[in-house]
Design a protein around this motif. Structure first.
Motif, PDB file in Angstrom:
ATOM      1  N   ASP A 195     -38.404 -38.873   6.989  1.00 35.33           N
ATOM      2  CA  ASP A 195     -39.589 -39.724   6.939  1.00 35.33           C
ATOM      3  C   ASP A 195     -40.477 -39.260   5.783  1.00 35.33           C
ATOM      4  N   GLY A 196     -40.295 -39.877   4.631  1.00 31.90           N
ATOM      5  CA  GLY A 196     -41.055 -39.489   3.457  1.00 31.90           C
ATOM      6  C   GLY A 196     -42.505 -39.918   3.476  1.00 31.90           C
ATOM      7  N   GLN A 197     -42.873 -40.783   4.419  1.00 30.19           N
ATOM      8  CA  GLN A 197     -44.271 -41.177   4.573  1.00 30.19           C
ATOM      9  C   GLN A 197     -45.053 -40.130   5.376  1.00 30.19           C
ATOM     10  N   ALA A 198     -44.381 -39.477   6.300  1.00 28.31           N
ATOM     11  CA  ALA A 198     -45.046 -38.485   7.148  1.00 28.31           C
ATOM     12  C   ALA A 198     -44.960 -37.076   6.579  1.00 28.31           C
ATOM     13  N   PHE A 199     -43.878 -36.797   5.839  1.00 26.80           N
ATOM     14  CA  PHE A 199     -43.603 -35.428   5.410  1.00 26.80           C
ATOM     15  C   PHE A 199     -43.388 -35.336   3.909  1.00 26.80           C
ATOM     16  N   THR A 200     -43.705 -34.180   3.361  1.00 29.25           N
ATOM     17  CA  THR A 200     -43.222 -33.773   2.049  1.00 29.25           C
ATOM     18  C   THR A 200     -42.295 -32.587   2.272  1.00 29.25           C
ATOM     19  N   HIS A 201     -41.017 -32.785   2.022  1.00 31.71           N
ATOM     20  CA  HIS A 201     -40.039 -31.705   2.133  1.00 31.71           C
ATOM     21  C   HIS A 201     -39.769 -31.137   0.743  1.00 31.71           C
ATOM     22  N   VAL A 202     -39.862 -29.836   0.617  1.00 32.30           N
ATOM     23  CA  VAL A 202     -39.486 -29.152  -0.620  1.00 32.30           C
ATOM     24  C   VAL A 202     -38.305 -28.245  -0.303  1.00 32.30           C
ATOM     25  N   THR A 217     -46.268 -17.874  16.543  1.00 33.87           N
ATOM     26  CA  THR A 217     -45.873 -19.027  15.729  1.00 33.87           C
ATOM     27  C   THR A 217     -44.923 -19.911  16.531  1.00 33.87           C
ATOM     28  N   PRO A 218     -45.158 -21.217  16.597  1.00 32.48           N
ATOM     29  CA  PRO A 218     -44.202 -22.102  17.284  1.00 32.48           C
ATOM     30  C   PRO A 218     -42.862 -22.117  16.543  1.00 32.48           C
ATOM     31  N   PHE A 219     -41.794 -21.909  17.262  1.00 33.47           N
ATOM     32  CA  PHE A 219     -40.438 -21.904  16.699  1.00 33.47           C
ATOM     33  C   PHE A 219     -39.584 -22.939  17.418  1.00 33.47           C
ATOM     34  N   LEU A 220     -38.851 -23.715  16.645  1.00 33.92           N
ATOM     35  CA  LEU A 220     -37.738 -24.503  17.163  1.00 33.92           C
ATOM     36  C   LEU A 220     -36.463 -23.844  16.665  1.00 33.92           C
ATOM     37  N   VAL A 221     -35.591 -23.463  17.590  1.00 27.52           N
ATOM     38  CA  VAL A 221     -34.309 -22.863  17.241  1.00 27.52           C
ATOM     39  C   VAL A 221     -33.225 -23.893  17.523  1.00 27.52           C
ATOM     40  N   VAL A 222     -32.435 -24.203  16.500  1.00 28.70           N
ATOM     41  CA  VAL A 222     -31.398 -25.226  16.599  1.00 28.70           C
ATOM     42  C   VAL A 222     -30.041 -24.578  16.349  1.00 28.70           C
ATOM     43  N   VAL A 223     -29.108 -24.782  17.268  1.00 28.43           N
ATOM     44  CA  VAL A 223     -27.756 -24.258  17.094  1.00 28.43           C
ATOM     45  C   VAL A 223     -26.744 -25.347  17.436  1.00 28.43           C
ATOM     46  N   MET A 261     -26.971 -30.055   9.783  1.00 34.38           N
ATOM     47  CA  MET A 261     -27.582 -30.981   8.829  1.00 34.38           C
ATOM     48  C   MET A 261     -26.537 -31.773   8.048  1.00 34.38           C
ATOM     49  N   GLN A 262     -25.291 -31.303   8.057  1.00 37.04           N
ATOM     50  CA  GLN A 262     -24.201 -32.020   7.408  1.00 37.04           C
ATOM     51  C   GLN A 262     -23.322 -32.745   8.418  1.00 37.04           C
ATOM     52  N   GLN A 263     -23.138 -32.150   9.572  1.00 40.08           N
ATOM     53  CA  GLN A 263     -22.247 -32.723  10.577  1.00 40.08           C
ATOM     54  C   GLN A 263     -22.899 -33.864  11.344  1.00 40.08           C
ATOM     55  N   HIS A 264     -24.201 -33.731  11.655  1.00 43.49           N
ATOM     56  CA  HIS A 264     -24.929 -34.763  12.400  1.00 43.49           C
ATOM     57  C   HIS A 264     -26.320 -34.937  11.784  1.00 43.49           C
ATOM     58  N   PRO A 265     -26.411 -35.436  10.563  1.00 43.03           N
ATOM     59  CA  PRO A 265     -27.698 -35.456   9.858  1.00 43.03           C
ATOM     60  C   PRO A 265     -28.772 -36.305  10.527  1.00 43.03           C
ATOM     61  N   SER A 266     -28.410 -37.471  11.072  1.00 43.92           N
ATOM     62  CA  SER A 266     -29.439 -38.312  11.683  1.00 43.92           C
ATOM     63  C   SER A 266     -30.004 -37.651  12.943  1.00 43.92           C
ATOM     64  N   TYR A 267     -29.125 -37.066  13.748  1.00 38.87           N
ATOM     65  CA  TYR A 267     -29.563 -36.370  14.963  1.00 38.87           C
ATOM     66  C   TYR A 267     -30.427 -35.165  14.589  1.00 38.87           C
ATOM     67  N   PHE A 268     -29.979 -34.412  13.603  1.00 34.91           N
ATOM     68  CA  PHE A 268     -30.703 -33.226  13.164  1.00 34.91           C
ATOM     69  C   PHE A 268     -32.093 -33.594  12.657  1.00 34.91           C
ATOM     70  N   ALA A 269     -32.186 -34.670  11.860  1.00 28.72           N
ATOM     71  CA  ALA A 269     -33.482 -35.114  11.350  1.00 28.72           C
ATOM     72  C   ALA A 269     -34.408 -35.510  12.494  1.00 28.72           C
ATOM     73  N   GLY A 270     -33.882 -36.207  13.482  1.00 25.85           N
ATOM     74  CA  GLY A 270     -34.703 -36.619  14.611  1.00 25.85           C
ATOM     75  C   GLY A 270     -35.245 -35.443  15.398  1.00 25.85           C
ATOM     76  N   VAL A 271     -34.396 -34.454  15.643  1.00 24.33           N
ATOM     77  CA  VAL A 271     -34.824 -33.270  16.390  1.00 24.33           C
ATOM     78  C   VAL A 271     -35.884 -32.499  15.605  1.00 24.33           C
TER      79      VAL A 271
END
Length: 267
Positions: free
Chosen positions: A48-55, A203-209, A245-255
């Motif tokens: 979501d490029g309207q909500a975020f700036t990713h570098v 610090t809030p952490f999200l851990v994704v595996v 991020m490569q295997q399930h990019p849409s799911y990963f982006a949503g999470v």
């Protein structure tokens, strides 16, 4: 509409990077030991490029920063990241690290807690490092020069990804990772230990595996990130290895973006 991209090579000022989006929430994204910012190419259409700036930053020795020499330590990476945030005008930002740079999210949270709004650690090596026995260490070290060993490593962590993916990863690694840094960062991975400095950080952490990651799985996270950080939560990506991020990019982006939007709303 796809958000715009800015590509900025490294210079005397610091790390090179690719910028995506122009939203008000800044996110610094770091890559693993085996690849550069291109690890996240499959993710770009889902952001979501309207909500975020990713570098998407390249560490010293990688991609757009391939020519940058250094000490190749976790302290240096964290200092480089803070310097990049300063260049970008980011007083406070979110950070995402994958595998090797999972520990960098912790280093940043310890070194600059007032600047790290939240962190996402993906299949992460923790602040305790990744201790390897002599045989495993010799194998990992051999991947610096031996294409077949590198091929076996990608196959092992890929969680069922096809041979074509493995071959592309090998080719890109050889093109985008400077030989001089490969063993030095491996040394960092297996010797780093600053766990005592991160225990109790709020610090809030999200851990994704991924549920098919052969080593950095949910059980490992229970004894590191989840045990040390009181505001950590875990998400397991189904049918996935070490590269969600490569295997399930849409799911990963949503999470990931769902977590970031929650954190931004609380700020």
């Amino acid at each position: 509409m796809k958000a715009p991209l800015e590509i900025r090579p490294a210079s005397h000022a610091g790390l090179g990077y690719v910028r995506h989006g122009h939203g008000p929430v800044p996110v610094l994204v770091l890559h693993d030991w085996l690849g550069d910012h291109a690890n996240y190419d499959a993710l770009l259409p889902w952001l979501d490029g309207q909500a975020f700036t990713h570098v998407f930053a390249d560490l010293r020795g990688y991609g757009l920063s391939m020519a940058l020499a250094g000490e190749f330590t976790v302290k240096e990476i964290a200092a480089d990241c803070l310097a990049l945030a300063d260049r970008l005008g980011w007083r406070r930002f979110h950070v995402l690290g994958h595998s090797m740079t999972g520990m960098v999210t912790q280093r940043l949270a310890a070194d600059a807690p007032s600047r790290i709004a939240s962190a996402i650690a993906v299949c992460p090596v923790s602040a305790a490092g990744n201790r390897l026995g002599p045989e495993a260490l010799a194998f990992f070290a051999s991947t610096a020069d031996d294409d077949d060993a590198l091929r076996r490593l990608f196959k092992f962590v890929g969680g069922g990804l096809p041979d074509e993916w493995v071959e592309q990863k090998v080719r890109h690694h050889r093109e985008a990772v400077a030989p001089a840094c490969r063993r030095r960062y491996l040394d960092m991975l297996v010797t780093a230990d600053f766990a005592d400095e991160v225990r109790g950080l709020d610090t809030p952490f999200l851990v994704v595996v991924g549920d098919r990651d052969p080593g950095l799985d949910a059980e490992a996270m229970k004894h590191t990130f989840l045990a040390w950080h009181p505001n950590a939560e875990l998400r397991v990506v189904p049918d996935c290895g070490h590269y969600p991020m490569q295997q399930h990019p849409s799911y990963f982006a949503g999470v990931g973006e769902g977590f970031l939007k929650r954190q931004a709303a609380l700020a």
